[in-house]
Motif scaffolding. Sequence first.
Motif, PDB file in Angstrom:
ATOM      1  N   VAL A  55     -16.129 -14.285  -3.093  1.00  0.00           N
ATOM      2  CA  VAL A  55     -15.044 -13.481  -2.871  1.00  0.00           C
ATOM      3  C   VAL A  55     -13.986 -13.665  -3.505  1.00  0.00           C
ATOM      4  CG1 VAL A  55     -13.265 -11.880  -1.530  1.00  0.00           C
ATOM      5  CG2 VAL A  55     -14.993 -12.758   0.061  1.00  0.00           C
ATOM      6  N   ALA A  56     -14.458 -12.473  -4.416  1.00  0.00           N
ATOM      7  CA  ALA A  56     -13.206 -12.643  -5.778  1.00  0.00           C
ATOM      8  C   ALA A  56     -12.510 -11.226  -5.176  1.00  0.00           C
ATOM      9  CB  ALA A  56     -13.831 -12.374  -7.232  1.00  0.00           C
ATOM     10  N   LYS A  57     -11.058 -11.047  -5.448  1.00  0.00           N
ATOM     11  CA  LYS A  57     -10.211 -10.663  -5.223  1.00  0.00           C
ATOM     12  C   LYS A  57      -8.893 -10.366  -6.689  1.00  0.00           C
ATOM     13  CE  LYS A  57      -5.528 -10.669  -2.726  1.00  0.00           C
ATOM     14  NZ  LYS A  57      -4.194 -12.003  -2.126  1.00  0.00           N
ATOM     15  N   PHE A  58      -8.771  -9.320  -6.794  1.00  0.00           N
ATOM     16  CA  PHE A  58      -8.011  -8.301  -7.936  1.00  0.00           C
ATOM     17  C   PHE A  58      -6.927  -7.622  -7.314  1.00  0.00           C
ATOM     18  CE2 PHE A  58     -12.025  -9.039  -9.043  1.00  0.00           C
ATOM     19  CZ  PHE A  58     -12.837  -9.471 -10.009  1.00  0.00           C
ATOM     20  N   ASP A  59      -5.304  -8.468  -7.886  1.00  0.00           N
ATOM     21  CA  ASP A  59      -4.221  -8.219  -7.392  1.00  0.00           C
ATOM     22  C   ASP A  59      -3.813  -7.520  -8.013  1.00  0.00           C
ATOM     23  OD1 ASP A  59      -1.952  -7.388  -5.278  1.00  0.00           O
ATOM     24  OD2 ASP A  59      -1.477  -9.446  -4.507  1.00  0.00           O
ATOM     25  N   PHE A  60      -3.199  -5.848  -7.902  1.00  0.00           N
ATOM     26  CA  PHE A  60      -2.827  -5.100  -8.964  1.00  0.00           C
ATOM     27  C   PHE A  60      -1.320  -5.141  -8.525  1.00  0.00           C
ATOM     28  CE2 PHE A  60      -6.816  -3.494  -9.499  1.00  0.00           C
ATOM     29  CZ  PHE A  60      -6.643  -3.998 -10.918  1.00  0.00           C
ATOM     30  N   SER A  61      -0.155  -5.680  -7.730  1.00  0.00           N
ATOM     31  CA  SER A  61       0.399  -5.793  -7.244  1.00  0.00           C
ATOM     32  C   SER A  61       1.748  -6.715  -7.782  1.00  0.00           C
ATOM     33  CB  SER A  61       0.894  -5.856  -6.663  1.00  0.00           C
ATOM     34  OG  SER A  61       0.811  -7.206  -5.261  1.00  0.00           O
TER      35      SER A  61
ATOM     36  N   ARG B 122     -14.810 -14.569   8.983  1.00  0.00           N
ATOM     37  CA  ARG B 122     -13.342 -14.028   9.053  1.00  0.00           C
ATOM     38  C   ARG B 122     -13.052 -15.025   7.749  1.00  0.00           C
ATOM     39  NH1 ARG B 122      -8.519 -13.674  11.953  1.00  0.00           N
ATOM     40  NH2 ARG B 122     -10.038 -12.938  14.332  1.00  0.00           N
ATOM     41  N   ILE B 123     -12.474 -13.959   6.623  1.00  0.00           N
ATOM     42  CA  ILE B 123     -11.473 -14.440   5.345  1.00  0.00           C
ATOM     43  C   ILE B 123     -10.181 -14.742   5.383  1.00  0.00           C
ATOM     44  CG2 ILE B 123     -11.604 -14.418   2.713  1.00  0.00           C
ATOM     45  CD1 ILE B 123     -14.413 -15.259   4.328  1.00  0.00           C
ATOM     46  N   CYS B 124      -8.976 -15.118   5.254  1.00  0.00           N
ATOM     47  CA  CYS B 124      -7.662 -15.178   4.785  1.00  0.00           C
ATOM     48  C   CYS B 124      -7.734 -14.200   3.473  1.00  0.00           C
ATOM     49  CB  CYS B 124      -6.946 -16.861   5.083  1.00  0.00           C
ATOM     50  SG  CYS B 124      -5.106 -16.089   4.338  1.00  0.00           S
ATOM     51  N   PRO B 125      -6.718 -13.306   4.182  1.00  0.00           N
ATOM     52  CA  PRO B 125      -6.807 -12.014   2.682  1.00  0.00           C
ATOM     53  C   PRO B 125      -6.018 -12.234   1.302  1.00  0.00           C
ATOM     54  CG  PRO B 125      -6.500 -11.040   4.552  1.00  0.00           C
ATOM     55  CD  PRO B 125      -6.467 -12.048   5.168  1.00  0.00           C
ATOM     56  N   ASP B 126      -5.651 -13.285   1.780  1.00  0.00           N
ATOM     57  CA  ASP B 126      -4.151 -14.290   0.387  1.00  0.00           C
ATOM     58  C   ASP B 126      -4.749 -15.555  -0.311  1.00  0.00           C
ATOM     59  OD1 ASP B 126      -2.548 -12.546   1.209  1.00  0.00           O
ATOM     60  OD2 ASP B 126      -1.159 -13.810   2.985  1.00  0.00           O
TER      61      ASP B 126
END
Length: 646
Positions: free
Chosen positions: A218-224, A304-308
């Motif tokens: 899983v890869a995450k791109f956070d724009f905040s 289940r994956i931790c969102p953070d």
Amino acid sequence: LTRDPYQKLKLGFHPFLPMDGHHEYSSTVRRGRARRQRSTACSSLATRALLIGLGLFALLSFRHHLHHSGKVFFKGSSLVSSPAPLTSKSVARKEPGAGRSALRLQRRGVRSLFRANAKKPLRCRFQRNLQAKAVEARNDVSTAPPIGTMEEMVQIMPDWLKGFSTMKEEFDEIISGDSIIGKIPDDLNGVLYRNGPAIMETQSGKKLNQPFDGDGMVAKFDFSEGENSIRFSNKIILTKHLQEELDAGKALYSSAFSSGNPLKDGGRLFALPFSLDFKNVANTGVVKWGGKLWALWEGGPPHRICPDSLDTEGIDELGRLLSGDQPFAAHYRIMEESGEQVLINFGAGQKGLDLELKIWEFDKNMQPTKERVIERKKKAFAFLHDFVVTENYYVFHMNPLYLDLKKVASEFLLGKCPIAQCLKFNPLEKGTWLLVPRDASKDVMEIEAPVSQFVFHHGNAYEENGKLTVDSVALDSFDFEANMDNVKASYFFNPGPMGRLHRTQIDLKTGKIAQSLVSERGCEFPSIPIKKTGVKHKYIYTACSAVSGRAGWGPNRAVMKSNLEDGSEELFVFGAKKFTGEPIFAPKTNANREDDGYLLVVVYDAEKNSSSLAIMDARNIEKGPVAEIKLPARLPYGLHGSWVQP
């Protein structure tokens, strides 16, 4: 003298200069009798001296000519004739024995003649010239074969296949500054999650030749994270099966698409028969709902994956809703109804040769509000990978597949092939559209498709004036034995496995069905804004071929916006060796129109062996990315992702 110096001239080499370990001094030598006559005429010492003097004079004159014409350059220690323009093939050429010839010439003092007329050796000068021309040739698009030709397909195949390589590195860092080309739009606010295969070998060391079996990441791109910056992170999904194999240091589970019984990987003479324990690789989809994040794989329950932190928390049976190995599909739909969003998903299981299909609807807290269970005889292998939903129906396409029982007995049960290779597409049988009413009191409808096709993915569906319209990417055929070992350039000149966007319309009263082709261009991964799920839409976005038509379609290297009202298309091609993944629609903060948003596309640049996230304005994709974010490492080709807006 060589026996035939003119043979060298035909190949583009000059007879005065050393090639293949020979010294050639006369360009006037002819074959047979003429050569023998000249050899006799040169018997006197004075004549020989004169010929040698003329030869040296011609050599120096020829060197002066080379310097100004640029038609010949040094390759290593040999002189090679260069056609115009220079190509990478000419650069790669190497003549046997050239080094030995140069050494002999140096010993005879010929190299000193070069130095008498230049401050630096001729070899060094022309090597620099060669290197400069080689770089120019690689960067010159005119030297590359035209896109879509067989020559070009052969050239890019190794580049495309590199994108399937294993990645185990994990990152968590802020990307900003020079790593961002352009400017990230201010009205793009949210998080992009993306899932796909990352470990492309078994724990026994066997390379997987089918990406569908790679362990997920899983890869995450956070724009905040602030102006013109994002936070990028990724992690391998540590499934129960992967953890067990890591502890054992070898493969323990079979893969559905690329490997047979794992005991065969361990070097045993015979594999254990009847191995039906498949590995849940959690590599296909990802969804965040009710504050929780799941990695999805259609053959089993979600993880289940931790969102953070993206840490894996384990298999989730959703409150015993998915007891045992109950499948929970990788393709879900989110609908807006009465101001509330509803998550809808399904699980396609088997009871012998029969299909058992379960469909659920969940509220915003991931509590089930509806459940339907239906069975269909002898449809266990219909391969339901995706579905769409309308106001009144769940819509599936059952593919015309059958199980090759002979291959099951002779190969699969003995660990010689994966189970997927026992599935065969039947071109003589048409598929079936399955319309399941969301109202459980109503009957299910089965409608035969107009043609025989295979469907992986749907874009959207809606109801209007008594008709149900479905937009899907359909293939004329599908071969489950195709993999990275046997797919060659010719694969892309076979129109059968090329997906194209089609529109199917079904009359809900009469059951009459019609289909039309939306685009001739090969494409996959159809995407729409979430707010358009189940209602009439105008646009569909896809990753697509760089050329239109059914020959030389090739891997996805472009993004296409299809206008379903007037049939027009907008296209942006990223490059000959840049390969595109699924375009995910992210709406602008204050979107008013359907295409008020951005397309987020992960692009693999094979020449640089790097990946980037391209941000494209959905209203004008022909202009290319408004911003491009260079990622810290190459990402393997992903499958599916999701956009989460705060």
